[in-house]
Design an enzyme around this catalytic site. Sequence first.
Site, PDB file in Angstrom:
ATOM      1  CE  LYS A  13      40.489  35.876  37.705  1.00 34.58           C
ATOM      2  NZ  LYS A  13      41.304  36.530  38.772  1.00 34.58           N
ATOM      3  NE  ARG A  88      36.846  40.273  40.824  1.00 32.79           N
ATOM      4  CZ  ARG A  88      37.307  40.517  39.908  1.00 32.79           C
ATOM      5  NH1 ARG A  88      37.143  40.051  38.475  1.00 32.79           N
ATOM      6  NH2 ARG A  88      38.279  41.057  39.728  1.00 32.79           N
ATOM      7  NE  ARG A 127      51.216  41.955  35.294  1.00 34.42           N
ATOM      8  CZ  ARG A 127      50.084  41.649  36.172  1.00 34.42           C
ATOM      9  NH1 ARG A 127      49.397  42.494  37.044  1.00 34.42           N
ATOM     10  NH2 ARG A 127      49.945  40.306  36.485  1.00 34.42           N
ATOM     11  NE  ARG A 160      47.083  47.412  34.783  1.00 34.98           N
ATOM     12  CZ  ARG A 160      47.126  46.188  34.721  1.00 34.98           C
ATOM     13  NH1 ARG A 160      47.068  45.622  33.491  1.00 34.98           N
ATOM     14  NH2 ARG A 160      46.334  45.289  35.537  1.00 34.98           N
ATOM     15  NE  ARG A 171      42.742  44.027  41.598  1.00 30.66           N
ATOM     16  CZ  ARG A 171      43.253  43.653  40.362  1.00 30.66           C
ATOM     17  NH1 ARG A 171      44.583  43.882  40.191  1.00 30.66           N
ATOM     18  NH2 ARG A 171      42.648  42.888  39.619  1.00 30.66           N
TER      19      ARG A 171
HETATM   20  P1  AMP Z   1      39.986  41.851  36.725  1.00 37.08           P
HETATM   21  O1  AMP Z   1      40.651  42.248  35.494  1.00 37.08           O
HETATM   22  O2  AMP Z   1      38.986  40.635  36.450  1.00 37.08           O
HETATM   23  O3  AMP Z   1      40.970  41.604  37.833  1.00 37.08           O
HETATM   24  O4  AMP Z   1      39.097  43.186  37.007  1.00 37.08           O
HETATM   25  C1  AMP Z   1      39.721  44.484  37.311  1.00 37.08           C
HETATM   26  C2  AMP Z   1      38.794  45.301  38.177  1.00 37.08           C
HETATM   27  O5  AMP Z   1      37.438  45.290  37.698  1.00 37.08           O
HETATM   28  C3  AMP Z   1      38.358  44.535  39.782  1.00 37.08           C
HETATM   29  O6  AMP Z   1      39.349  44.648  40.671  1.00 37.08           O
HETATM   30  C4  AMP Z   1      36.861  45.265  39.997  1.00 37.08           C
HETATM   31  O7  AMP Z   1      37.285  46.617  40.244  1.00 37.08           O
HETATM   32  C5  AMP Z   1      36.359  45.466  38.583  1.00 37.08           C
HETATM   33  N1  AMP Z   1      35.844  44.181  38.316  1.00 37.08           N
HETATM   34  C6  AMP Z   1      36.092  43.250  37.355  1.00 37.08           C
HETATM   35  N2  AMP Z   1      35.027  41.980  37.161  1.00 37.08           N
HETATM   36  C7  AMP Z   1      34.015  42.396  38.148  1.00 37.08           C
HETATM   37  C8  AMP Z   1      32.952  41.924  38.786  1.00 37.08           C
HETATM   38  N3  AMP Z   1      32.358  40.811  38.184  1.00 37.08           N
HETATM   39  N4  AMP Z   1      32.115  42.412  39.635  1.00 37.08           N
HETATM   40  C9  AMP Z   1      32.471  43.552  40.050  1.00 37.08           C
HETATM   41  N5  AMP Z   1      33.860  44.245  39.829  1.00 37.08           N
HETATM   42  C10 AMP Z   1      34.687  43.639  38.784  1.00 37.08           C
END
Ligand code: AMP
Length: 216
Positions: A13, A88, A127, A160, A171
């Site tokens: 994404k 989300r 990664r 990471r 996740r």
């Molecule tokens: P991402 O980079 O979008 O995969 O987000 C990394 C982490 O940030 C996720 O695993 C969540 O812990 C948190 N996160 C990101 N976006 C959201 C959201 N819209 N609602 C809740 N937690 C979020």
Amino acid sequence: MNLLLIGPPNAGKGTQAKILTEYYGIPHISTGDLLRDNIARKTELGKLAKSYVDSGGLVPDDLVIDLVDQALSQYDLKKGVLFDGYPRNIAQAENLDALMAKHDAVLDTVILIRVEDDILINRATGRRVCSNCGATYHITGRPPKISGFCDLCHEPLIHRRDDKEDVIMHRVEVYKDQTRPLVDYYDETGRLLKVRGEGSPEEVFERIMALLGKTE
Ligand code: AMP
């Protein structure tokens, strides 16, 4: 053009968001990036969000909704906007529709990037990220010239925490449980397009362009 990209973690994404926002010249709102930035700067919000992000769970809705509201008010939305990683869950999706209406805008197109679980897990577990400049590698797909060190600045590469196998599997489960119901939410309102996320970023981008009716 008000776009949303949804899909499991590591579907690509973020990569497609960068290409699409450059192509359309529209702002990119990524809650993951905003949260990581707050965590790095040790803001109050960052301190509250850190344990959720580290464990791969969702940060509470009220924190994330505030973040998006602030981000939206910084941009001129005339040309459009692209959301990545937000919403989300259903509560966030309903809130986003209300927030957009407040800005006289409508979220018109939702692109679901679909990738099989084993590929998502492999992308994360392989990664490696440069501890200094942030360049990314993959131990088999795009290995550095010298194992464990960045090609660009020669600093050590790290794996990471949120790319470790236990966290990425969690996740993916959180995605299936909380985020995948959004697919029906957007499909029922005629806003959903689906694209295969396997292959190179360029291939996926071409598929998206074809779906949006732009052939290059
Ligand atoms: P991402 O980079 O979008 O995969 O987000 C990394 C982490 O940030 C996720 O695993 C969540 O812990 C948190 N996160 C990101 N976006 C959201 C959201 N819209 N609602 C809740 N937690 C979020």
